[in-house]
Enzyme design. Sequence first.
Site, PDB file in Angstrom:
ATOM      1  N   ARG A  49      14.091  71.588 -47.679  1.00 21.27           N
ATOM      2  CA  ARG A  49      15.127  71.828 -48.696  1.00 21.27           C
ATOM      3  C   ARG A  49      15.552  70.465 -49.215  1.00 21.27           C
ATOM      4  NH1 ARG A  49      18.626  72.042 -52.102  1.00 21.27           N
ATOM      5  NH2 ARG A  49      20.064  73.780 -52.467  1.00 21.27           N
ATOM      6  N   GLU A  57      18.498  79.319 -59.355  1.00 16.96           N
ATOM      7  CA  GLU A  57      17.741  80.311 -58.597  1.00 16.96           C
ATOM      8  C   GLU A  57      16.650  80.914 -59.483  1.00 16.96           C
ATOM      9  OE1 GLU A  57      18.046  81.058 -55.388  1.00 16.96           O
ATOM     10  OE2 GLU A  57      19.675  79.611 -55.135  1.00 16.96           O
ATOM     11  N   ARG A  91      15.423  74.877 -42.109  1.00 13.80           N
ATOM     12  CA  ARG A  91      14.676  73.989 -42.994  1.00 13.80           C
ATOM     13  C   ARG A  91      15.149  72.543 -42.821  1.00 13.80           C
ATOM     14  NH1 ARG A  91      15.921  77.030 -48.602  1.00 13.80           N
ATOM     15  NH2 ARG A  91      18.008  76.567 -47.784  1.00 13.80           N
TER      16      ARG A  91
END
Length: 226
Positions: A49, A57, A91
Amino acid sequence: MRVSLLIFCLLLFALPASSQTSIQGKVVSVADGDTITVLDKSNRQHKIRLYGIDTPEKRQAFGQSAKKYTASLTAGKAVKVIAYDTDRYGRTVGVVMVDGINVNRAIIKAGYAWQYRKYCKESFCKDWLQLEREARVSMRGLWDFSGDPVPPWEWRKGKRSGKSSGEKTNSVYTASAPGTYHGNVKSHVFHDPSCRHYNCKNCTETFQTRDGAVAAGYRSCGQCDP
């Protein structure tokens, strides 16, 4: 001597992960504008990330454009990831470098990301915020339109609460909350959430009811609120 060595070891292990940890490998997948997967030399996959930025998004306007831009910088390329944290999804959160290019910074500069206000805490984050402002003024990337996009963290908050974002798949306009009205502070015209002008550049005044907008001296758009 032993005491000094012990203190040195304790200080070494107390150093933040960001000063010790890096991941090197090849980008094998780009999930969206701020999430990639890196395959290291041991054939281990790392989901990354990107630190300090937030791109639209995939279901938001410019979400796919942001993904394509990130892919153009990273897909299939050898990268180095400087790790700063691990998020709740497991992540690695880090800065991605490709051929000396800071990918996180480049995405903001190109106008495909916000500086992530809540989580960008390093000294360089001020520079990234300025790059975001410059991209907005220059109308680069997602800023190349006449309205104001909704930051992805606000969009996600609306989705989690079960409220409709009001965003159409072919539009950059996103309603912040159904049932509210947005007033253009220059024209004194107000719009309802279904109107394509709902999040216009100067639509910074909000009203909970139509009567409230009228009482404040605003008039109906006519096209969206007859």
